[in-house]
Scaffold this motif. Structure first.
Motif: not given
Length: 346
Positions: A163, A166, A175
Motif C-alpha cells: 500500500a 502504491c 492501494q
C-alpha cells in the motif's frame, strides 16, 4: 490582485480567531497523545474488579491495533472523498493537471508506514506464541507460516508495504487492493475457526470495519478538502462536498450500527448482555464505545442540520470537527476491545 486564502491566525467572518498552523499541529499531537492513553491504560481499568485476567502486554497490543486501525482509515477515507469530490457539481478544477479538483496533500504514505510498523509489532507477538518478545532471539519468524494467525499477520505486514508503494506511485488509487486485504485479514483474525459460525462473524466484522474506515477517514479528509477549497474558491463547492459526504455517512452509520449490534449479540446473548456490559471488561469497553458512537451520531445530526438550515452552511464544520475527535476516541476504544478477553468462551 489580492489573495483569497485566509491568513494564518486571522479572524474569520464571525470574528473568531483561527489557530495558526503550528497551533493546529500542537493540538493534533496533544489529541493523539491523549487517545493513546486509552489503549495503554484501558485494559487495567476495564478489568478492575471483574476477576478476569489480562493477557500479557495487552496495553501495547491494544495500542498497536489502534495504530493499525487508524492507518487503515486515513488512506481509505482519502480515496473515498477524492472520488466524491470529482462528482461535486461546480467543483473547482485544476487546469494544469486535468479535470480533477485539487485535493490536500495525501497522508497515505505516512499511514502506510504507521500501519507497517504496527503490523510488524503485532506479527512479532504472534511469532512468540502471543507473548511479548523479550528480544529478537525470541521471535520465530518461520513459525508464522505454520499457523493461521501467523499467516494473517504476515499478510497484513506485506499489504501495508505494498500500500505504501502504491501511495507514492503514479496510480495511488491502486492501494485500495492491499488495504482491502488488510480489512479481510482483520475480519478473519477476529474470528478463529473454533468459534461458532466464524464466517458469519468475519462477514459482520468485514462490513463493520470497512464502513468505519470510510466514515472516519472520509470525514477527516472531507474537512481537509473543505479547508483547501474554502480558502481558494469560496463556500459553495465545499458545502456541496460536505453534503454529499453526509448522505453517504448516514448509510455508513446505519451499517455500522446494525453490524455492531449483531456482533455484540453473538458474543453476549440478550439474556446476559445487561449484566456483562458492567461485569466484564469486554462489556465495559463495548458500552464506552456505544456511548461514544451515540455522541458521534448526535454531532453528525447537528452538522447535518446546520448544513441544511444555516445561512452559512460551513458552520457545520464546527460539530464535524468535534465528530472527528470523538471518532478518534472510538478507534482507540476499538483497539482496546481487541486486547480484552471475550465475554463468551466458544
Amino acid at each position: 490582485m489580492t489573495s483569497t486564502r485566509p491568513t494564518p491566525g486571522a479572524a474569520d467572518a464571525h470574528g473568531t480567531e483561527r489557530p495558526t498552523g503550528a497551533g493546529r499541529s500542537v493540538a493534533v499531537l496533544v489529541l493523539v497523545a491523549l487517545a493513546a492513553l486509552i489503549p495503554l491504560f484501558g485494559p487495567s481499568a476495564a478489568l478492575h474488579g471483574t476477576g478476569e485476567a489480562a493477557a500479557p502486554g495487552s496495553g501495547g497490543i491494544a495500542l498497536l491495533r489502534t495504530a493499525l486501525f487508524a492507518a487503515l482509515c486515513l488512506p481509505i477515507g482519502e480515496l473515498f472523498v477524492n472520488r466524491l469530490a470529482r462528482s461535486v457539481p461546480g467543483a473547482p478544477e485544476k487546469p494544469a493537471d486535468g479535470p480533477h479538483p485539487p485535493v490536500p496533500r495525501s497522508w497515505s504514505p505516512f499511514a502506510a508506514v504507521c500501519g507497517f510498523v504496527a503490523a510488524l509489532g503485532l506479527a512479532s507477538v504472534v511469532a512468540t506464541g502471543n507473548l511479548v518478545p523479550g528480544g529478537l532471539s525470541d521471535i520465530d519468524v518461520g513459525g508464522l507460516y505454520a499457523s493461521r494467525d501467523g499467516k494473517l499477520a504476515l499478510l497484513e505486514v506485506n499489504a501495508f508495504l505494498v500500500a505504501g508503494l502504491c501511495a507514492v506511485s503514479r496510480r495511488p488509487a491502486t492501494q485500495i487492493w492491499p488495504l482491502a486485504a488488510v480489512v479481510v485479514a482483520e475480519a478473519l483474525r477476529a474470528h478463529p475457526t473454533t468459534e461458532h459460525g466464524p464466517l458469519t462473524g468475519s462477514a459482520l466484522t468485514l462490513v463493520h470495519l470497512a464502513c468505519a474506515a470510510l466514515w472516519v477517514g472520509g470525514l477527516l479528509h472531507a474537512l481537509r478538502t473543505l479547508r483547501l477549497w474554502h480558502g481558494r474558491y469560496g463556500t459553495r463547492a465545499g458545502a456541496a462536498l460536505l453534503g454529499l459526504y453526509a448522505r453517504v455517512a448516514a448509510v455508513l452509520l446505519a451499517a455500522i450500527t446494525a453490524t455492531g449490534v449483531w456482533s455484540s449479540l453473538r458474543r453476549m446473548p440478550p439474556e446476559t448482555i445487561l449484566e456483562q456490559l458492567t461485569a466484564t471488561a469486554y462489556g465495559r469497553a463495548l458500552l464506552a464505545k456505544a456511548l461514544l458512537t451515540a455522541v458521534v451520531a448526535g454531532l453528525a445530526l447537528w452538522a447535518r442540520q446546520r448544513l441544511r438550515r444555516a445561512a452559512d452552511p460551513l458552520t457545520a464544520c464546527a460539530p464535524a470537527r468535534a465528530e472527528v475527535v470523538t471518532l478518534g476516541l472510538v478507534v482507540a476504544v476499538s483497539g482496546l476491545l481487541t486486547a480484552l478477553p471475550a465475554p463468551i468462551r466458544w
